[in-house]
Motif scaffolding. Structure first.
Motif, PDB file in Angstrom:
ATOM      1  N   ALA A   1      -0.593  -0.460   0.309  1.00 19.04           N
ATOM      2  CA  ALA A   1      -1.461  -0.792  -0.881  1.00 19.04           C
ATOM      3  C   ALA A   1      -2.693  -0.872  -0.624  1.00 19.04           C
ATOM      4  CB  ALA A   1      -0.954  -2.088  -1.276  1.00 19.04           C
ATOM      5  N   LEU A   2      -3.247  -0.996   0.417  1.00 16.89           N
ATOM      6  CA  LEU A   2      -4.577  -1.063   0.616  1.00 16.89           C
ATOM      7  C   LEU A   2      -5.106   0.300   0.997  1.00 16.89           C
ATOM      8  CD1 LEU A   2      -7.124  -2.986   1.310  1.00 16.89           C
ATOM      9  CD2 LEU A   2      -6.604  -2.837   3.670  1.00 16.89           C
ATOM     10  N   GLU A   3      -4.441   0.933   1.509  1.00 16.31           N
ATOM     11  CA  GLU A   3      -4.852   2.488   1.948  1.00 16.31           C
ATOM     12  C   GLU A   3      -4.867   3.113   0.316  1.00 16.31           C
ATOM     13  OE1 GLU A   3      -1.906   3.796   4.556  1.00 16.31           O
ATOM     14  OE2 GLU A   3      -2.681   2.698   6.432  1.00 16.31           O
ATOM     15  N   TYR A   4      -3.940   2.996  -0.435  1.00 19.47           N
ATOM     16  CA  TYR A   4      -3.838   3.492  -1.733  1.00 19.47           C
ATOM     17  C   TYR A   4      -5.121   2.952  -2.664  1.00 19.47           C
ATOM     18  CZ  TYR A   4      -2.465   4.873  -6.597  1.00 19.47           C
ATOM     19  OH  TYR A   4      -2.464   5.111  -7.876  1.00 19.47           O
ATOM     20  N   TRP A   5      -5.441   1.574  -2.436  1.00 20.61           N
ATOM     21  CA  TRP A   5      -6.781   1.217  -2.788  1.00 20.61           C
ATOM     22  C   TRP A   5      -7.926   1.979  -2.746  1.00 20.61           C
ATOM     23  CZ3 TRP A   5     -11.198  -1.480  -1.829  1.00 20.61           C
ATOM     24  CH2 TRP A   5     -11.922  -2.015  -2.992  1.00 20.61           C
ATOM     25  N   TRP A   6      -7.879   2.342  -1.434  1.00 20.39           N
ATOM     26  CA  TRP A   6      -9.049   2.915  -0.972  1.00 20.39           C
ATOM     27  C   TRP A   6      -9.190   4.361  -1.649  1.00 20.39           C
ATOM     28  CZ3 TRP A   6     -13.544   1.609   0.804  1.00 20.39           C
ATOM     29  CH2 TRP A   6     -13.736   0.248   1.333  1.00 20.39           C
ATOM     30  N   GLU A   7      -7.842   5.125  -1.460  1.00 18.62           N
ATOM     31  CA  GLU A   7      -7.880   6.266  -1.977  1.00 18.62           C
ATOM     32  C   GLU A   7      -8.125   6.436  -3.312  1.00 18.62           C
ATOM     33  OE1 GLU A   7      -4.393   9.442  -2.605  1.00 18.62           O
ATOM     34  OE2 GLU A   7      -4.375   8.103  -0.746  1.00 18.62           O
ATOM     35  N   ALA A   8      -7.606   5.520  -4.159  1.00 19.25           N
ATOM     36  CA  ALA A   8      -7.990   5.359  -5.782  1.00 19.25           C
ATOM     37  C   ALA A   8      -9.405   5.057  -5.844  1.00 19.25           C
ATOM     38  CB  ALA A   8      -6.828   4.347  -6.354  1.00 19.25           C
ATOM     39  N   GLY A   9      -9.943   4.158  -4.994  1.00 12.75           N
ATOM     40  CA  GLY A   9     -11.265   4.158  -5.177  1.00 12.75           C
ATOM     41  C   GLY A   9     -12.080   5.154  -5.153  1.00 12.75           C
ATOM     42  N   TYR A  10     -11.872   6.108  -4.297  1.00 11.72           N
ATOM     43  CA  TYR A  10     -12.552   7.237  -4.068  1.00 11.72           C
ATOM     44  C   TYR A  10     -12.346   8.306  -5.293  1.00 11.72           C
ATOM     45  CZ  TYR A  10     -14.013  11.685  -1.450  1.00 11.72           C
ATOM     46  OH  TYR A  10     -14.508  12.978  -1.188  1.00 11.72           O
ATOM     47  N   TYR A  11     -11.123   8.420  -5.618  1.00 13.64           N
ATOM     48  CA  TYR A  11     -10.821   9.223  -6.915  1.00 13.64           C
ATOM     49  C   TYR A  11     -11.636   8.444  -8.087  1.00 13.64           C
ATOM     50  CZ  TYR A  11      -8.129  11.143 -10.794  1.00 13.64           C
ATOM     51  OH  TYR A  11      -7.728  11.830 -11.901  1.00 13.64           O
ATOM     52  N   LEU A  12     -11.827   7.105  -8.166  1.00 11.93           N
ATOM     53  CA  LEU A  12     -12.969   6.822  -9.010  1.00 11.93           C
ATOM     54  C   LEU A  12     -14.157   7.033  -9.043  1.00 11.93           C
ATOM     55  CD1 LEU A  12     -13.421   4.449 -11.451  1.00 11.93           C
ATOM     56  CD2 LEU A  12     -13.538   2.874  -9.539  1.00 11.93           C
ATOM     57  N   GLN A  13     -14.474   7.243  -7.720  1.00  5.91           N
ATOM     58  CA  GLN A  13     -15.899   7.597  -7.486  1.00  5.91           C
ATOM     59  C   GLN A  13     -16.318   9.142  -8.010  1.00  5.91           C
ATOM     60  OE1 GLN A  13     -17.616   6.694  -3.550  1.00  5.91           O
ATOM     61  NE2 GLN A  13     -16.111   5.141  -3.405  1.00  5.91           N
TER      62      GLN A  13
END
Length: 149
Positions: A19-31
């Motif tokens: 979940a934490l790794e996905y949070w970072w990946e989704a945050g990068y996608y958001l950016q």
């Protein structure tokens, strides 16, 4: 678009890590896109930093701007599960330079735009039985240092 890992649907340490790794990946996608859906799916409603990031990129993309995104690498991650369906985490992330632009192509002024940082975070998450997945409740910067390359 990032794909949610099946592991984050398990109430285990591996699930919390996923979940934490996905949070970072989704945050990068958001950016990169301004699309907050995947990021919000793994972020709790009361998560202050989550709301701040989503609002920031909503403002940038909503006004016609864009971002290069800050590439990241999780360098260290430690999670600990509690008996109440929550978990705590310590994570060290290396974040690369990022540039943000207005709709006219002018870059938002940032003295740190060309810098990379190693940031130490602490946080906690909870396993939500109704959605059967982990959500990040909060992440807090404990320290960061510039990386000189």
């Amino acid at each position: 678009m990032p794909e949610m890992p099946e592991a984050m649907k398990e109430p285990t340490e591996e699930g919390l890590e996923a979940a934490l790794e996905y949070w970072w990946e989704a945050g990068y996608y958001l950016q990169l896109t301004g699309e907050a859906g995947p990021f919000e799916q793994v972020s709790a409603d009361q998560c202050v930093i989550c709301d701040s990031l989503a609002d920031n990129f909503d403002e940038i993309y909503g006004s016609g701007g864009w971002s290069t995104g800050a590439e990241y690498k999780i360098e260290d991650l430690v999670v600990d599960l509690n008996d109440d369906g929550t978990g705590s985490m310590i994570v060290v992330v290396r974040e690369g330079p990022t540039h943000q632009y207005r709709s006219n192509g002018q870059e938002y002024a940032s003295k740190d735009a060309d810098k990379s940082f190693r940031t130490h975070w602490t946080g906690y998450a909870s396993y939500e039985d109704n959605s059967e997945q982990w959500v990040i409740e909060e992440l807090i910067v404990q320290s960061d240092s510039e990386i000189n390359e």
